[in-house]
Write an enzyme that holds these catalytic residues in place. Structure first.
Site, PDB file in Angstrom:
ATOM      1  CB  CYS A   7      -0.914  -0.018   1.222  1.00  7.32           C
ATOM      2  SG  CYS A   7      -2.362   1.037   1.001  1.00  7.32           S
ATOM      3  CG  ASP A 121      -4.973  -0.414   9.270  1.00  2.00           C
ATOM      4  OD1 ASP A 121      -3.885  -0.525   9.873  1.00  2.00           O
ATOM      5  OD2 ASP A 121      -5.114   0.312   8.272  1.00  2.00           O
TER       6      ASP A 121
HETATM    7  O1  LIG Z   1      -1.091   5.550   4.164  1.00  2.00           O
HETATM    8  C1  LIG Z   1      -1.724   6.496   4.593  1.00  2.00           C
HETATM    9  O2  LIG Z   1      -1.179   7.582   4.846  1.00  2.00           O
HETATM   10  C2  LIG Z   1      -3.197   6.384   4.846  1.00  2.00           C
HETATM   11  C3  LIG Z   1      -3.915   7.512   5.187  1.00  2.00           C
HETATM   12  C4  LIG Z   1      -5.265   7.423   5.426  1.00  2.00           C
HETATM   13  C5  LIG Z   1      -5.922   6.208   5.323  1.00  2.00           C
HETATM   14  C6  LIG Z   1      -5.221   5.071   4.988  1.00  2.00           C
HETATM   15  C7  LIG Z   1      -3.867   5.152   4.751  1.00  2.00           C
HETATM   16  N1  LIG Z   1      -3.136   4.029   4.446  1.00  2.00           N
HETATM   17  C8  LIG Z   1      -3.667   2.719   4.443  1.00  2.00           C
HETATM   18  C9  LIG Z   1      -2.555   1.750   4.333  1.00  2.00           C
HETATM   19  O3  LIG Z   1      -1.461   2.056   3.913  1.00  2.00           O
HETATM   20  C10 LIG Z   1      -2.737   0.358   4.762  1.00  2.00           C
HETATM   21  O4  LIG Z   1      -4.022  -0.081   4.514  1.00  2.00           O
HETATM   22  C11 LIG Z   1      -2.361   0.158   6.215  1.00  2.00           C
HETATM   23  O5  LIG Z   1      -2.940   1.114   7.021  1.00  2.00           O
HETATM   24  C12 LIG Z   1      -0.864   0.047   6.337  1.00  2.00           C
HETATM   25  O6  LIG Z   1      -0.362   0.717   7.434  1.00  2.00           O
HETATM   26  P1  LIG Z   1       1.151   0.648   7.900  1.00  2.00           P
HETATM   27  O7  LIG Z   1       1.791  -0.562   7.278  1.00  2.00           O
HETATM   28  O8  LIG Z   1       1.073   0.564   9.385  1.00  2.00           O
HETATM   29  O9  LIG Z   1       1.794   1.904   7.438  1.00  2.00           O
END
Ligand SMILES: O=C(O)c1ccccc1NCC(=O)[C@H](O)[C@H](O)COP(=O)(O)O
Length: 196
Positions: A7, A121
């Site tokens: 992502c 999440d």
């Molecule tokens: O990535 C962002 O900044 C974000 C902002 C708002 C809503 C969702 C967002 N990201 C979602 C993701 O990248 C993934 O679904 C997940 O939250 C991954 O998180 P992490 O590996 O802890 O960075």
């Protein structure tokens, strides 16, 4: 083996990385508050470069349904990921248009979601903050796991919670940009889980 979603891809080189390692899904963030946010034009260029076999998931917080539908109809995104209230009218509206929806949930409200897939999440998505895997109840339906996954901890997380898929963003970055070495190690860790 759990499915893998990478992502927060936002540069053309991030897409080249994805094409090389072949995740099941890639996510592009449209939440305006995120440093990873892309515009529709940027996302279109990412989609054009991405292997046609890999679906691109649009990640949204407060974006209106009409804007999401425009991105789908333009062929830029093939699936939608929603972060927000569990009773979100956009879920049923998107499904009525035959668009697969993944909804971010907590262990408590996972069963209330009508989405095609639920994503367990952190409350601060994309922050890299891990969930306490050993302390949370496993949702009573197949789920993707996110929140602070890294190449080092993903094996343990999968063994503890047995998710149907894993989703990572911060854990495959260095100084806020995707790091191909970390992506490769993450992919290998997930794909080797059953061999350990
Ligand atoms: O990535 C962002 O900044 C974000 C902002 C708002 C809503 C969702 C967002 N990201 C979602 C993701 O990248 C993934 O679904 C997940 O939250 C991954 O998180 P992490 O590996 O802890 O960075």
């Amino acid at each position: 083996m759990p499915r893998i979603k990478l992502c927060g891809l936002r540069r053309l080189v991030d897409i080249d990385y994805a094409n090389q390692v072949q995740p099941d899904l890639v996510g592009v963030v449209f939440a305006p508050e995120s440093f990873r946010a892309v515009t529709g034009d940027q996302a279109q260029r990412l989609r054009q470069r991405l292997d046609a076999k890999i679906p691109m998931v649009g990640v949204f917080t407060t974006t209106p349904l009409a804007r999401i539908m425009t991105l789908v109809q333009a062929g830029i995104i093939q699936q939608v990921q929603l972060h927000g209230p569990i009773n979100d009218d956009r879920v049923t509206a998107l499904q009525a248009a035959k668009i697969p929806v993944m909804q971010a949930v907590t262990p408590v409200n996972a069963t209330q979601s009508q989405a095609n897939t639920v994503l367990l999440d952190n409350v601060n998505p994309g922050s890299g903050q891990p969930l306490a895997w050993s302390a949370i109840a496993r949702p009573k339906r197949p789920f993707f796991l996110a929140g602070g996954l890294t190449p080092d901890n993903v094996t343990n997380a999968i063994q503890v919670l047995q998710p149907a898929g894993v989703d990572v963003s911060s854990g495959i970055e260095t100084a806020g940009v995707k790091d191909f070495k970390k992506i490769q190690v993450f992919m290998r860790s997930v794909r080797n889980v059953n061999n350990n």
